[in-house]
Design an enzyme around this catalytic site. Structure first.
Site, mmCIF file in Angstrom:
data_model
loop_
_atom_site.group_PDB
_atom_site.id
_atom_site.type_symbol
_atom_site.label_atom_id
_atom_site.label_comp_id
_atom_site.label_asym_id
_atom_site.label_seq_id
_atom_site.Cartn_x
_atom_site.Cartn_y
_atom_site.Cartn_z
ATOM 1 N N GLY A 78 17.078 8.724 56.303
ATOM 2 C CA GLY A 78 16.898 8.263 57.382
ATOM 3 C C GLY A 78 16.755 9.924 57.986
ATOM 4 O O GLY A 78 16.259 11.010 57.449
ATOM 5 N N LYS A 199 15.533 17.484 53.665
ATOM 6 C CA LYS A 199 16.128 16.733 54.602
ATOM 7 C C LYS A 199 17.290 16.153 54.098
ATOM 8 O O LYS A 199 16.902 15.664 53.440
ATOM 9 C CB LYS A 199 14.907 15.913 55.574
ATOM 10 C CG LYS A 199 15.427 15.392 56.443
ATOM 11 C CD LYS A 199 15.819 13.348 56.221
ATOM 12 C CE LYS A 199 15.681 12.830 55.085
ATOM 13 N NZ LYS A 199 16.123 11.983 55.084
ATOM 14 N N THR A 200 17.848 16.623 55.643
ATOM 15 C CA THR A 200 19.512 15.307 55.565
ATOM 16 C C THR A 200 20.518 16.112 56.564
ATOM 17 O O THR A 200 20.697 17.395 56.421
ATOM 18 C CB THR A 200 19.862 15.410 54.421
ATOM 19 O OG1 THR A 200 21.239 14.532 54.435
ATOM 20 C CG2 THR A 200 20.291 16.516 53.729
ATOM 21 N N ASP A 202 23.859 15.580 56.530
ATOM 22 C CA ASP A 202 24.522 15.527 55.049
ATOM 23 C C ASP A 202 24.420 17.062 54.952
ATOM 24 O O ASP A 202 25.876 17.199 54.737
ATOM 25 C CB ASP A 202 24.884 14.556 54.388
ATOM 26 C CG ASP A 202 24.359 12.976 54.825
ATOM 27 O OD1 ASP A 202 25.072 12.791 56.543
ATOM 28 O OD2 ASP A 202 24.674 12.482 54.028
ATOM 29 N N MET A 247 29.717 11.337 60.323
ATOM 30 C CA MET A 247 28.144 11.517 58.938
ATOM 31 C C MET A 247 28.079 12.478 57.710
ATOM 32 O O MET A 247 29.115 14.184 57.992
ATOM 33 C CB MET A 247 26.989 11.616 59.920
ATOM 34 C CG MET A 247 26.470 10.253 60.341
ATOM 35 S SD MET A 247 24.600 9.753 60.199
ATOM 36 C CE MET A 247 24.650 8.219 60.315
#
Length: 557
Positions: A78, A199-200, A202, A247
Protein backbone atom coordinates in the site's frame (compact mmCIF):
# COMPACT_ATOMS: atom_id res chain seq x y z
CA UNK A 1 1.40 18.17 -16.41
CA UNK A 2 -0.58 20.93 -14.67
CA UNK A 3 0.69 21.68 -11.16
CA UNK A 4 -0.92 23.42 -8.23
CA UNK A 5 0.71 26.39 -6.53
CA UNK A 6 1.64 24.12 -3.61
CA UNK A 7 3.26 21.55 -5.92
CA UNK A 8 5.38 24.23 -7.56
CA UNK A 9 6.50 25.70 -4.24
CA UNK A 10 6.98 22.28 -2.68
CA UNK A 11 9.26 21.08 -5.48
CA UNK A 12 11.90 23.54 -4.30
CA UNK A 13 11.91 22.25 -0.71
CA UNK A 14 15.37 20.85 0.20
CA UNK A 15 14.92 17.95 2.64
CA UNK A 16 16.90 18.23 5.85
CA UNK A 17 19.31 15.33 6.50
CA UNK A 18 21.64 14.05 9.25
CA UNK A 19 25.04 15.74 9.31
CA UNK A 20 26.69 12.33 8.85
CA UNK A 21 25.18 11.99 5.36
CA UNK A 22 26.65 15.26 4.11
CA UNK A 23 29.87 14.51 2.25
CA UNK A 24 32.01 11.40 2.65
CA UNK A 25 30.46 8.62 4.74
CA UNK A 26 31.92 5.60 6.54
CA UNK A 27 30.09 2.58 7.92
CA UNK A 28 30.79 1.55 11.50
CA UNK A 29 29.75 -1.94 12.58
CA UNK A 30 28.22 -2.24 16.04
CA UNK A 31 26.97 -5.17 18.07
CA UNK A 32 26.09 -8.46 16.42
CA UNK A 33 22.40 -9.29 16.54
CA UNK A 34 19.85 -12.04 17.17
CA UNK A 35 16.27 -12.42 16.05
CA UNK A 36 13.56 -11.07 18.34
CA UNK A 37 12.23 -14.61 18.90
CA UNK A 38 12.51 -18.23 17.67
CA UNK A 39 16.27 -17.82 17.28
CA UNK A 40 17.17 -21.40 16.44
CA UNK A 41 14.54 -21.64 13.69
CA UNK A 42 15.41 -18.21 12.21
CA UNK A 43 19.16 -18.94 12.26
CA UNK A 44 18.56 -22.24 10.47
CA UNK A 45 16.44 -20.55 7.79
CA UNK A 46 18.89 -17.65 7.26
CA UNK A 47 22.41 -19.10 7.68
CA UNK A 48 23.98 -16.48 5.39
CA UNK A 49 22.33 -13.32 6.74
CA UNK A 50 21.66 -14.10 10.41
CA UNK A 51 23.44 -12.37 13.27
CA UNK A 52 24.98 -9.52 11.27
CA UNK A 53 25.91 -6.33 13.17
CA UNK A 54 23.97 -3.09 13.45
CA UNK A 55 25.55 -0.42 11.21
CA UNK A 56 25.90 3.31 11.90
CA UNK A 57 27.11 5.89 9.38
CA UNK A 58 29.55 8.58 10.40
CA UNK A 59 31.29 11.39 8.58
CA UNK A 60 34.58 10.41 6.97
CA UNK A 61 37.57 12.63 6.38
CA UNK A 62 38.55 10.60 3.33
CA UNK A 63 36.66 11.00 0.07
CA UNK A 64 36.55 7.48 -1.34
CA UNK A 65 36.24 6.81 -5.05
CA UNK A 66 33.39 4.37 -5.34
CA UNK A 67 32.71 2.19 -8.39
CA UNK A 68 29.71 2.65 -10.65
CA UNK A 69 26.74 0.60 -9.50
CA UNK A 70 23.36 -0.08 -11.07
CA UNK A 71 20.54 -0.32 -8.55
CA UNK A 72 16.90 -1.42 -8.82
CA UNK A 73 14.06 -0.09 -6.67
CA UNK A 74 10.61 -1.50 -5.92
CA UNK A 75 7.61 0.13 -4.25
CA UNK A 76 5.73 -2.70 -2.56
CA UNK A 77 2.31 -2.86 -0.92
CA UNK A 78 0.00 0.00 0.00
CA UNK A 79 1.02 3.58 -0.65
CA UNK A 80 2.45 5.82 2.07
CA UNK A 81 3.37 9.52 1.93
CA UNK A 82 7.06 10.05 1.26
CA UNK A 83 7.83 7.11 -1.01
CA UNK A 84 8.95 9.42 -3.80
CA UNK A 85 11.44 11.07 -1.45
CA UNK A 86 12.92 7.68 -0.56
CA UNK A 87 13.61 7.21 -4.27
CA UNK A 88 14.97 10.78 -4.55
CA UNK A 89 17.30 10.22 -1.60
CA UNK A 90 18.44 6.88 -3.05
CA UNK A 91 19.06 8.51 -6.44
CA UNK A 92 21.02 11.43 -4.97
CA UNK A 93 23.07 9.13 -2.75
CA UNK A 94 24.05 6.91 -5.66
CA UNK A 95 24.97 9.90 -7.84
CA UNK A 96 26.96 11.54 -5.03
CA UNK A 97 29.08 8.40 -4.75
CA UNK A 98 29.52 8.03 -8.52
CA UNK A 99 27.75 10.18 -11.10
CA UNK A 100 27.67 7.27 -13.55
CA UNK A 101 25.63 5.00 -11.29
CA UNK A 102 22.13 4.27 -12.57
CA UNK A 103 18.77 3.63 -10.91
CA UNK A 104 16.04 1.42 -12.40
CA UNK A 105 12.46 1.29 -11.12
CA UNK A 106 10.44 -1.91 -11.44
CA UNK A 107 6.88 -1.17 -12.54
CA UNK A 108 3.87 -1.88 -10.30
CA UNK A 109 5.70 -3.49 -7.43
CA UNK A 110 7.47 -6.84 -7.04
CA UNK A 111 5.54 -8.15 -10.03
CA UNK A 112 7.62 -5.83 -12.21
CA UNK A 113 10.77 -7.66 -11.17
CA UNK A 114 9.33 -11.06 -12.01
CA UNK A 115 7.72 -9.84 -15.26
CA UNK A 116 10.78 -7.78 -16.30
CA UNK A 117 8.88 -4.49 -16.47
CA UNK A 118 11.10 -1.56 -15.62
CA UNK A 119 12.21 1.96 -16.48
CA UNK A 120 15.39 3.90 -15.83
CA UNK A 121 14.86 6.72 -13.35
CA UNK A 122 16.81 9.71 -14.64
CA UNK A 123 17.27 13.11 -13.00
CA UNK A 124 14.47 14.63 -15.09
CA UNK A 125 12.01 11.99 -13.90
CA UNK A 126 13.06 11.99 -10.24
CA UNK A 127 12.96 15.78 -10.03
CA UNK A 128 9.30 15.78 -11.09
CA UNK A 129 8.38 13.74 -8.01
CA UNK A 130 10.39 15.28 -5.19
CA UNK A 131 8.32 16.06 -2.07
CA UNK A 132 5.14 14.69 -3.66
CA UNK A 133 2.73 12.08 -2.31
CA UNK A 134 1.83 8.76 -3.86
CA UNK A 135 3.79 5.99 -5.53
CA UNK A 136 2.91 6.94 -9.10
CA UNK A 137 6.52 7.42 -10.24
CA UNK A 138 6.66 3.65 -10.89
CA UNK A 139 3.50 2.35 -9.22
CA UNK A 140 3.15 -0.25 -6.50
CA UNK A 141 1.78 -3.78 -6.21
CA UNK A 142 1.18 -6.62 -3.76
CA UNK A 143 2.82 -9.54 -5.56
CA UNK A 144 4.51 -11.65 -2.89
CA UNK A 145 8.07 -12.72 -3.65
CA UNK A 146 8.32 -16.14 -2.03
CA UNK A 147 9.23 -18.84 -4.55
CA UNK A 148 12.54 -19.90 -6.06
CA UNK A 149 11.01 -19.56 -9.52
CA UNK A 150 10.23 -15.89 -8.82
CA UNK A 151 13.69 -15.25 -7.41
CA UNK A 152 15.37 -16.83 -10.42
CA UNK A 153 13.12 -15.00 -12.89
CA UNK A 154 13.93 -11.71 -11.18
CA UNK A 155 17.63 -12.51 -11.25
CA UNK A 156 17.48 -12.80 -15.03
CA UNK A 157 16.58 -9.12 -15.47
CA UNK A 158 18.94 -8.04 -12.70
CA UNK A 159 21.81 -9.73 -14.53
CA UNK A 160 20.71 -8.31 -17.89
CA UNK A 161 20.74 -4.75 -16.51
CA UNK A 162 23.88 -5.42 -14.44
CA UNK A 163 21.96 -4.45 -11.30
CA UNK A 164 24.09 -5.18 -8.24
CA UNK A 165 21.62 -4.07 -5.57
CA UNK A 166 17.85 -4.04 -5.10
CA UNK A 167 16.00 -1.70 -2.71
CA UNK A 168 12.53 -2.84 -1.62
CA UNK A 169 10.39 -0.11 -0.08
CA UNK A 170 7.57 -1.74 1.86
CA UNK A 171 5.95 -2.84 5.10
CA UNK A 172 6.56 -5.84 7.33
CA UNK A 173 5.53 -8.49 4.78
CA UNK A 174 7.46 -6.80 1.96
CA UNK A 175 10.60 -6.48 4.06
CA UNK A 176 10.25 -10.10 5.16
CA UNK A 177 10.24 -10.99 1.45
CA UNK A 178 13.31 -8.77 0.98
CA UNK A 179 15.06 -10.70 3.74
CA UNK A 180 14.23 -14.06 2.14
CA UNK A 181 15.42 -12.73 -1.24
CA UNK A 182 18.70 -11.46 0.27
CA UNK A 183 19.34 -14.85 1.85
CA UNK A 184 18.65 -16.70 -1.40
CA UNK A 185 20.80 -14.46 -3.58
CA UNK A 186 23.67 -14.66 -1.10
CA UNK A 187 23.34 -18.45 -0.82
CA UNK A 188 23.78 -18.90 -4.58
CA UNK A 189 26.43 -16.19 -4.94
CA UNK A 190 24.23 -14.08 -7.21
CA UNK A 191 26.15 -10.90 -6.42
CA UNK A 192 22.96 -8.91 -5.73
CA UNK A 193 22.49 -7.00 -2.48
CA UNK A 194 18.97 -6.49 -1.11
CA UNK A 195 18.11 -3.53 1.13
CA UNK A 196 14.74 -2.67 2.70
CA UNK A 197 13.09 0.59 3.74
CA UNK A 198 10.37 0.75 6.45
CA UNK A 199 7.05 1.87 4.95
CA UNK A 200 3.52 1.69 6.31
CA UNK A 201 1.09 4.30 7.53
CA UNK A 202 -0.13 1.74 10.09
CA UNK A 203 2.94 2.44 12.24
CA UNK A 204 3.40 -1.25 13.16
CA UNK A 205 6.88 -1.63 11.65
CA UNK A 206 9.11 -0.25 14.36
CA UNK A 207 11.49 -1.19 17.15
CA UNK A 208 14.44 0.35 19.00
CA UNK A 209 16.34 0.92 15.76
CA UNK A 210 13.36 1.75 13.51
CA UNK A 211 11.61 4.60 15.35
CA UNK A 212 8.84 4.99 12.83
CA UNK A 213 7.64 3.65 9.51
CA UNK A 214 7.40 6.41 6.96
CA UNK A 215 4.00 7.82 6.07
CA UNK A 216 2.60 7.40 9.58
CA UNK A 217 3.27 11.04 10.45
CA UNK A 218 1.55 12.45 7.36
CA UNK A 219 -1.41 10.07 7.39
CA UNK A 220 -2.18 10.74 11.05
CA UNK A 221 -2.02 14.50 10.44
CA UNK A 222 -4.40 14.18 7.47
CA UNK A 223 -6.85 12.06 9.45
CA UNK A 224 -6.59 14.31 12.51
CA UNK A 225 -7.37 17.36 10.38
CA UNK A 226 -10.59 15.75 9.13
CA UNK A 227 -11.51 14.41 12.57
CA UNK A 228 -11.02 17.92 13.92
CA UNK A 229 -13.26 19.30 11.17
CA UNK A 230 -15.94 16.74 12.04
CA UNK A 231 -15.66 17.56 15.72
CA UNK A 232 -16.07 21.27 14.98
CA UNK A 233 -19.20 20.43 12.97
CA UNK A 234 -20.31 18.02 15.68
CA UNK A 235 -19.98 20.73 18.33
CA UNK A 236 -21.81 23.21 16.09
CA UNK A 237 -24.87 21.14 15.11
CA UNK A 238 -24.93 19.13 18.36
CA UNK A 239 -27.13 16.38 16.97
CA UNK A 240 -24.92 13.54 15.69
CA UNK A 241 -22.62 10.88 17.03
CA UNK A 242 -19.87 10.30 14.45
CA UNK A 243 -18.41 6.78 14.27
CA UNK A 244 -15.05 7.06 12.51
CA UNK A 245 -13.05 4.02 11.41
CA UNK A 246 -9.34 4.60 10.78
CA UNK A 247 -6.76 2.54 8.92
CA UNK A 248 -4.57 0.18 10.93
CA UNK A 249 -5.34 -3.46 10.19
CA UNK A 250 -3.09 -5.07 12.80
CA UNK A 251 -2.39 -2.32 15.31
CA UNK A 252 -4.16 0.73 16.73
CA UNK A 253 -1.29 3.21 16.37
CA UNK A 254 -3.23 5.48 13.99
CA UNK A 255 -6.33 5.56 16.20
CA UNK A 256 -4.21 6.26 19.27
CA UNK A 257 -2.21 9.03 17.58
CA UNK A 258 -5.35 10.68 16.22
CA UNK A 259 -6.91 10.50 19.69
CA UNK A 260 -3.87 12.23 21.19
CA UNK A 261 -4.16 14.93 18.54
CA UNK A 262 -7.94 15.51 18.62
CA UNK A 263 -9.36 14.35 22.03
CA UNK A 264 -12.44 12.38 20.87
CA UNK A 265 -15.12 11.22 23.31
CA UNK A 266 -14.31 7.55 22.70
CA UNK A 267 -11.34 5.80 21.11
CA UNK A 268 -11.23 2.01 21.01
CA UNK A 269 -7.73 0.49 21.25
CA UNK A 270 -7.77 -3.05 19.86
CA UNK A 271 -4.82 -4.22 21.95
CA UNK A 272 -6.66 -3.22 25.14
CA UNK A 273 -9.80 -5.05 23.99
CA UNK A 274 -7.73 -8.20 23.53
CA UNK A 275 -5.80 -7.78 26.77
CA UNK A 276 -9.02 -7.44 28.79
CA UNK A 277 -10.72 -10.29 26.91
CA UNK A 278 -13.58 -7.99 25.92
CA UNK A 279 -16.42 -9.23 23.76
CA UNK A 280 -18.17 -7.28 21.03
CA UNK A 281 -20.97 -6.68 23.53
CA UNK A 282 -18.46 -5.22 26.02
CA UNK A 283 -17.23 -2.74 23.40
CA UNK A 284 -20.81 -1.75 22.55
CA UNK A 285 -21.73 -1.25 26.22
CA UNK A 286 -18.65 0.89 26.77
CA UNK A 287 -19.58 3.25 23.94
CA UNK A 288 -23.25 3.30 24.93
CA UNK A 289 -22.31 4.25 28.50
CA UNK A 290 -20.40 7.30 27.28
CA UNK A 291 -23.33 8.29 25.02
CA UNK A 292 -25.73 8.01 27.97
CA UNK A 293 -23.49 10.04 30.29
CA UNK A 294 -23.17 12.83 27.77
CA UNK A 295 -26.92 12.78 27.18
CA UNK A 296 -27.48 13.38 30.90
CA UNK A 297 -25.59 16.66 30.46
CA UNK A 298 -27.66 17.54 27.40
CA UNK A 299 -24.92 16.62 24.92
CA UNK A 300 -26.45 14.31 22.33
CA UNK A 301 -23.36 14.38 20.12
CA UNK A 302 -19.82 13.07 20.08
CA UNK A 303 -17.08 11.21 18.24
CA UNK A 304 -15.93 7.59 18.38
CA UNK A 305 -12.63 6.46 16.81
CA UNK A 306 -12.38 2.81 15.74
CA UNK A 307 -9.26 1.00 14.41
CA UNK A 308 -10.04 -1.02 11.28
CA UNK A 309 -8.52 -4.21 12.74
CA UNK A 310 -10.74 -4.23 15.82
CA UNK A 311 -12.66 -7.41 14.99
CA UNK A 312 -9.43 -9.43 14.81
CA UNK A 313 -8.54 -8.38 18.36
CA UNK A 314 -11.83 -9.35 20.00
CA UNK A 315 -10.66 -12.67 21.51
CA UNK A 316 -13.72 -14.71 20.51
CA UNK A 317 -13.58 -13.45 16.93
CA UNK A 318 -9.81 -13.91 16.86
CA UNK A 319 -10.28 -17.57 17.78
CA UNK A 320 -12.91 -17.87 15.06
CA UNK A 321 -10.57 -16.35 12.45
CA UNK A 322 -7.74 -18.69 13.52
CA UNK A 323 -9.95 -21.75 13.02
CA UNK A 324 -11.26 -20.39 9.72
CA UNK A 325 -7.68 -19.81 8.50
CA UNK A 326 -6.68 -23.38 9.29
CA UNK A 327 -9.85 -24.87 7.86
CA UNK A 328 -9.76 -22.87 4.62
CA UNK A 329 -6.05 -23.55 4.11
CA UNK A 330 -6.71 -27.29 4.27
CA UNK A 331 -10.04 -27.32 2.41
CA UNK A 332 -9.67 -24.48 -0.08
CA UNK A 333 -10.51 -26.56 -3.17
CA UNK A 334 -13.64 -28.10 -1.64
CA UNK A 335 -14.80 -24.73 -0.27
CA UNK A 336 -14.54 -23.03 -3.66
CA UNK A 337 -16.75 -25.70 -5.21
CA UNK A 338 -19.61 -24.86 -2.82
CA UNK A 339 -22.21 -22.41 -4.17
CA UNK A 340 -21.77 -18.95 -2.66
CA UNK A 341 -25.34 -19.04 -1.36
CA UNK A 342 -24.51 -22.23 0.56
CA UNK A 343 -21.01 -21.38 1.80
CA UNK A 344 -22.13 -19.90 5.10
CA UNK A 345 -24.16 -22.98 5.99
CA UNK A 346 -21.23 -25.16 4.93
CA UNK A 347 -18.85 -23.28 7.22
CA UNK A 348 -21.24 -23.35 10.18
CA UNK A 349 -21.35 -27.14 9.95
CA UNK A 350 -17.56 -27.49 9.93
CA UNK A 351 -16.51 -25.33 12.90
CA UNK A 352 -16.26 -26.20 16.57
CA UNK A 353 -19.41 -25.46 18.59
CA UNK A 354 -18.38 -22.07 20.07
CA UNK A 355 -16.98 -20.74 16.81
CA UNK A 356 -19.91 -22.10 14.82
CA UNK A 357 -22.39 -20.27 17.06
CA UNK A 358 -20.41 -17.03 16.88
CA UNK A 359 -20.07 -17.25 13.10
CA UNK A 360 -23.80 -17.88 12.73
CA UNK A 361 -24.59 -14.82 14.88
CA UNK A 362 -22.60 -12.39 12.75
CA UNK A 363 -24.27 -10.21 10.11
CA UNK A 364 -24.17 -11.77 6.64
CA UNK A 365 -21.68 -9.26 5.27
CA UNK A 366 -19.21 -9.64 8.15
CA UNK A 367 -19.47 -13.44 8.08
CA UNK A 368 -18.82 -13.55 4.33
CA UNK A 369 -15.80 -11.26 4.67
CA UNK A 370 -14.21 -13.60 7.20
CA UNK A 371 -14.23 -16.48 4.69
CA UNK A 372 -13.74 -14.68 1.39
CA UNK A 373 -11.62 -11.93 -0.16
CA UNK A 374 -8.24 -12.62 1.46
CA UNK A 375 -5.29 -10.44 0.45
CA UNK A 376 -2.18 -11.99 -1.20
CA UNK A 377 -0.63 -12.57 2.23
CA UNK A 378 -3.63 -14.60 3.44
CA UNK A 379 -5.01 -11.84 5.66
CA UNK A 380 -8.67 -11.01 6.12
CA UNK A 381 -9.23 -7.64 4.44
CA UNK A 382 -10.54 -6.00 7.58
CA UNK A 383 -10.82 -2.61 5.88
CA UNK A 384 -13.83 -4.01 4.00
CA UNK A 385 -15.62 -4.95 7.22
CA UNK A 386 -17.87 -2.00 8.05
CA UNK A 387 -17.12 -2.05 11.77
CA UNK A 388 -18.20 1.56 12.13
CA UNK A 389 -21.71 0.73 10.87
CA UNK A 390 -21.87 -2.44 12.94
CA UNK A 391 -20.99 -0.59 16.16
CA UNK A 392 -23.26 2.38 15.41
CA UNK A 393 -26.20 0.01 14.88
CA UNK A 394 -25.45 -2.10 17.94
CA UNK A 395 -25.00 0.97 20.18
CA UNK A 396 -28.33 2.30 18.90
CA UNK A 397 -30.01 -0.99 19.76
CA UNK A 398 -28.50 -1.00 23.25
CA UNK A 399 -29.62 2.58 23.91
CA UNK A 400 -33.13 1.69 22.77
CA UNK A 401 -33.17 -1.14 25.34
CA UNK A 402 -31.94 1.24 28.04
CA UNK A 403 -34.59 3.81 27.05
CA UNK A 404 -37.33 1.22 27.66
CA UNK A 405 -35.79 0.55 31.07
CA UNK A 406 -35.69 4.26 31.86
CA UNK A 407 -31.88 4.33 31.85
CA UNK A 408 -31.51 6.59 28.81
CA UNK A 409 -33.51 9.63 27.73
CA UNK A 410 -31.32 11.19 25.06
CA UNK A 411 -31.51 11.37 21.28
CA UNK A 412 -29.14 9.19 19.25
CA UNK A 413 -28.49 9.87 15.56
CA UNK A 414 -25.32 8.73 13.80
CA UNK A 415 -23.00 9.49 10.92
CA UNK A 416 -20.38 6.94 9.88
CA UNK A 417 -17.02 7.48 8.19
CA UNK A 418 -13.98 5.48 7.10
CA UNK A 419 -10.74 7.38 6.61
CA UNK A 420 -8.28 5.25 4.69
CA UNK A 421 -7.17 6.13 1.20
CA UNK A 422 -7.45 9.84 2.01
CA UNK A 423 -4.20 9.65 3.98
CA UNK A 424 -2.10 7.20 1.95
CA UNK A 425 -0.97 9.49 -0.86
CA UNK A 426 -1.02 12.95 0.73
CA UNK A 427 1.91 15.28 0.08
CA UNK A 428 4.38 14.30 2.82
CA UNK A 429 4.71 16.46 5.90
CA UNK A 430 8.09 18.08 6.48
CA UNK A 431 8.88 15.25 8.89
CA UNK A 432 8.13 12.56 6.32
CA UNK A 433 9.80 14.49 3.47
CA UNK A 434 13.00 14.74 5.54
CA UNK A 435 12.78 11.26 7.05
CA UNK A 436 12.08 9.53 3.73
CA UNK A 437 14.85 11.34 1.87
CA UNK A 438 17.25 10.36 4.66
CA UNK A 439 16.08 6.72 4.49
CA UNK A 440 16.72 6.60 0.74
CA UNK A 441 20.14 8.22 1.07
CA UNK A 442 20.95 5.77 3.89
CA UNK A 443 19.95 2.86 1.62
CA UNK A 444 22.53 4.08 -0.93
CA UNK A 445 25.16 4.14 1.83
CA UNK A 446 24.30 0.55 2.82
CA UNK A 447 24.74 -0.47 -0.81
CA UNK A 448 28.10 1.32 -1.01
CA UNK A 449 29.15 -0.44 2.20
CA UNK A 450 28.43 -3.83 0.60
CA UNK A 451 25.58 -4.74 2.95
CA UNK A 452 22.69 -7.07 2.15
CA UNK A 453 19.69 -8.21 4.17
CA UNK A 454 19.59 -4.83 5.94
CA UNK A 455 16.86 -2.27 6.51
CA UNK A 456 17.71 1.43 6.39
CA UNK A 457 17.38 3.07 9.79
CA UNK A 458 17.23 6.75 10.78
CA UNK A 459 16.92 7.46 14.51
CA UNK A 460 16.75 10.34 17.01
CA UNK A 461 14.11 11.95 14.79
CA UNK A 462 12.50 14.10 17.48
CA UNK A 463 15.73 16.14 17.45
CA UNK A 464 16.59 18.59 14.64
CA UNK A 465 17.34 16.64 11.43
CA UNK A 466 21.06 17.43 11.56
CA UNK A 467 21.25 15.33 14.75
CA UNK A 468 19.51 12.30 13.30
CA UNK A 469 21.48 9.02 13.34
CA UNK A 470 21.60 7.07 10.06
CA UNK A 471 22.45 3.39 9.76
CA UNK A 472 21.02 -0.04 9.10
CA UNK A 473 19.83 -3.13 10.94
CA UNK A 474 19.71 -6.74 9.77
CA UNK A 475 16.14 -7.70 8.91
CA UNK A 476 16.68 -11.09 10.59
CA UNK A 477 16.89 -9.16 13.86
CA UNK A 478 13.15 -8.40 13.58
CA UNK A 479 11.93 -11.88 12.59
CA UNK A 480 9.85 -14.40 14.47
CA UNK A 481 7.82 -17.43 13.40
CA UNK A 482 4.07 -17.05 12.81
CA UNK A 483 1.37 -19.23 11.26
CA UNK A 484 0.44 -18.15 7.73
CA UNK A 485 -1.83 -20.20 5.44
CA UNK A 486 -1.68 -23.01 7.99
CA UNK A 487 2.15 -23.15 8.05
CA UNK A 488 4.78 -21.59 10.31
CA UNK A 489 6.65 -18.87 8.41
CA UNK A 490 9.38 -16.34 9.30
CA UNK A 491 7.88 -12.83 9.37
CA UNK A 492 8.78 -9.47 10.84
CA UNK A 493 7.15 -9.18 14.24
CA UNK A 494 4.45 -6.52 14.18
CA UNK A 495 4.80 -3.71 16.71
CA UNK A 496 1.45 -3.39 18.46
CA UNK A 497 0.38 -0.62 20.83
CA UNK A 498 2.10 -1.19 24.17
CA UNK A 499 -0.42 -0.79 26.96
CA UNK A 500 2.42 0.07 29.35
CA UNK A 501 3.98 2.51 26.86
CA UNK A 502 3.97 6.29 27.24
CA UNK A 503 1.52 7.06 24.36
CA UNK A 504 -1.19 4.75 25.68
CA UNK A 505 -0.63 5.88 29.28
CA UNK A 506 -1.07 9.51 28.21
CA UNK A 507 -4.32 8.58 26.43
CA UNK A 508 -5.62 6.49 29.33
CA UNK A 509 -4.95 9.32 31.79
CA UNK A 510 -7.21 11.69 29.84
CA UNK A 511 -9.92 9.61 28.17
CA UNK A 512 -12.43 9.71 31.03
CA UNK A 513 -12.37 13.52 30.94
CA UNK A 514 -12.59 13.56 27.13
CA UNK A 515 -15.60 11.20 27.33
CA UNK A 516 -17.86 13.52 29.30
CA UNK A 517 -16.40 16.90 28.35
CA UNK A 518 -16.27 18.48 24.92
CA UNK A 519 -12.52 19.02 24.88
CA UNK A 520 -12.00 18.77 21.14
CA UNK A 521 -8.74 19.87 19.50
CA UNK A 522 -8.75 21.09 15.90
CA UNK A 523 -5.27 20.44 14.42
CA UNK A 524 -6.04 21.96 11.02
CA UNK A 525 -4.23 21.11 7.75
CA UNK A 526 -0.57 20.16 7.42
CA UNK A 527 1.62 23.26 7.26
CA UNK A 528 4.61 23.07 4.93
CA UNK A 529 5.93 26.61 5.34
CA UNK A 530 6.16 28.61 8.54
CA UNK A 531 7.34 28.26 12.15
CA UNK A 532 9.28 25.10 12.98
CA UNK A 533 7.00 24.24 15.90
CA UNK A 534 4.07 24.14 13.46
CA UNK A 535 5.70 22.63 10.38
CA UNK A 536 8.25 20.13 11.68
CA UNK A 537 6.54 18.67 14.74
CA UNK A 538 6.70 14.84 14.85
CA UNK A 539 3.76 12.73 16.02
CA UNK A 540 2.62 12.80 19.64
CA UNK A 541 3.37 9.07 19.72
CA UNK A 542 7.02 9.55 18.78
CA UNK A 543 7.47 12.49 21.13
CA UNK A 544 6.10 10.52 24.08
CA UNK A 545 8.13 7.40 23.21
CA UNK A 546 11.38 9.32 22.86
CA UNK A 547 10.70 11.30 26.03
CA UNK A 548 10.22 8.00 27.85
CA UNK A 549 13.49 6.61 26.46
CA UNK A 550 15.35 9.80 27.42
CA UNK A 551 13.98 9.67 30.96
CA UNK A 552 14.86 5.98 31.28
CA UNK A 553 18.44 6.67 30.15
CA UNK A 554 18.88 9.74 32.34
CA UNK A 555 21.40 9.33 35.23
CA UNK A 556 18.89 11.01 37.53
CA UNK A 557 16.17 8.44 36.80
Amino acid sequence: MTKSALQIARAAYPPKVPVALKGAVQAVDGEYTQSVADRDEIKKLFPNTYGMPVVTFEKSNEKATLPTVNVGVILSGGQAPGGHNVIAGLFDGLKAANKDSRLYGFILGPGGLVEHKYMELTADIVNEYRNTGGFDIIGSGRTKLETKAQFDKGLEILKKLDIRALVIIGGDDSNTNACVLAEYYKSIGAGVQVIGCPKTIDGDLKNEQIEASFGFDTACKVYSEVIGNIQRDCNSARKYWHFIKLMGRSASHIALECALQTHPNVCIISEEVESENQSLVDVVNRIATVVARRAEAGNNFGTVLIPEGLVEFIPAIKRLIAELNDFLAKNETEFKMIKKSEQRTYIIGKLTKANSELYASLPEGVARQLTLDRDPHGNVQVSLIETEKLLAEMVGNRLAEWAKEGRYTGRFATQVHFFGYEGRCAAPSNYDADYCYSLGYTASCLINAGKTGYMASVRNTTAPAGQWVAGGIPVTMMLNMEKRHGEMKPVIQKALVKLDGAPFRAFAANRDAWAVNTDYVYPGPIQYFGPTEVCDEPTKTLQLEQQEITCACSPES
